[in-house]
Design an enzyme around this catalytic site. Structure first.
Site, PDB file in Angstrom:
ATOM      1  N   ARG A  69      -3.352  -0.764   5.390  1.00 54.90           N
ATOM      2  CA  ARG A  69      -3.934  -1.822   4.552  1.00 54.90           C
ATOM      3  C   ARG A  69      -3.008  -3.000   4.296  1.00 54.90           C
ATOM      4  O   ARG A  69      -3.421  -4.157   4.426  1.00 54.90           O
ATOM      5  CB  ARG A  69      -4.410  -1.246   3.218  1.00 54.90           C
ATOM      6  CG  ARG A  69      -5.532  -0.240   3.359  1.00 54.90           C
ATOM      7  CD  ARG A  69      -5.824   0.466   2.057  1.00 54.90           C
ATOM      8  NE  ARG A  69      -4.687   1.305   1.651  1.00 54.90           N
ATOM      9  CZ  ARG A  69      -4.577   1.922   0.492  1.00 54.90           C
ATOM     10  NH1 ARG A  69      -5.513   1.781  -0.419  1.00 54.90           N
ATOM     11  NH2 ARG A  69      -3.535   2.677   0.222  1.00 54.90           N
ATOM     12  N   CYS A  85       0.863  -1.183   0.000  1.00 51.97           N
ATOM     13  CA  CYS A  85       0.000   0.000   0.000  1.00 51.97           C
ATOM     14  C   CYS A  85       0.894   1.225   0.000  1.00 51.97           C
ATOM     15  O   CYS A  85       2.095   1.117  -0.262  1.00 51.97           O
ATOM     16  CB  CYS A  85      -0.988  -0.011   1.169  1.00 51.97           C
ATOM     17  SG  CYS A  85      -0.251   0.201   2.816  1.00 51.97           S
ATOM     18  N   ASP A 127      -8.331   3.693   1.650  1.00 51.50           N
ATOM     19  CA  ASP A 127      -7.285   3.859   2.646  1.00 51.50           C
ATOM     20  C   ASP A 127      -7.885   4.427   3.932  1.00 51.50           C
ATOM     21  O   ASP A 127      -8.346   5.566   3.958  1.00 51.50           O
ATOM     22  CB  ASP A 127      -6.214   4.804   2.101  1.00 51.50           C
ATOM     23  CG  ASP A 127      -4.967   4.837   2.962  1.00 51.50           C
ATOM     24  OD1 ASP A 127      -5.030   4.417   4.144  1.00 51.50           O
ATOM     25  OD2 ASP A 127      -3.925   5.290   2.459  1.00 51.50           O
TER      26      ASP A 127
END
Length: 157
Positions: free
Chosen positions: A14, A8, A123
């Protein structure tokens, strides 16, 4: 052994969630010796920082174990060392390709590409919604695990 790198932007939300969710799924399926996971970020923003508190809270809530993770940046060596490089959103995938000079071996994908609803995982750094991230990450990891079994990369067990 199948080696999966989750990627990420900063490597604190994440990708770390995906790393530890996949480890948990593998452990529950009796495949922990068959899968190696790690995570990285495309940016230098968070290098050395621990897992985001929101990610830690969600993993704790769901009973998923995690380690003493420290954010790191994606490297060219990762492309050589991992079988799958799995991004969380389109920007991650574009940056992964830029940083690694493309994807000549077809190792890169988005996590939700392994589900019935391909797309990006929002996100939670920006949304604050770690529950939605959890649902997407769990679904993506389950889909990827099933794909690996179907394709014979892992025991079907």
């Amino acid at each position: 052994m199948v080696k999966i790198l989750f990627v990420c932007h900063g490597n604190i939300c994440r990708s770390t969630m995906a790393q530890y969710v996949m480890e948990d799924l593998a452990r529950r399926a009796g495949l922990e010796g068959d899968i190696l996971t790690d995570s990285a970020g495309t940016s230098t923003d968070e290098i050395g920082n621990p897992i985001h508190p929101g990610t830690r809270r969600k993993l704790d809530e769901m009973g998923v174990r995690y380690g003493d993770h420290r954010a790191r940046q994606l490297t060219a060596r990762d492309y050589r060392d991992f079988d799958y490089l799995v991004g969380m959103d389109g920007a991650n995938l574009r940056e992964m390709r830029r940083m690694l000079g493309g994807d000549p071996q077809g190792k890169m994908s988005l996590l939700l590409d392994h589900t019935d609803r391909p797309g990006s995982i929002a996100d939670p750094w920006y949304t604050g919604d770690f529950d939605a991230t959890w649902r997407d990450v769990l679904e993506g990891c389950q889909g990827l695990l099933e794909r690996l079994k179907r394709e014979g990369a892992l025991p079907a067990g």
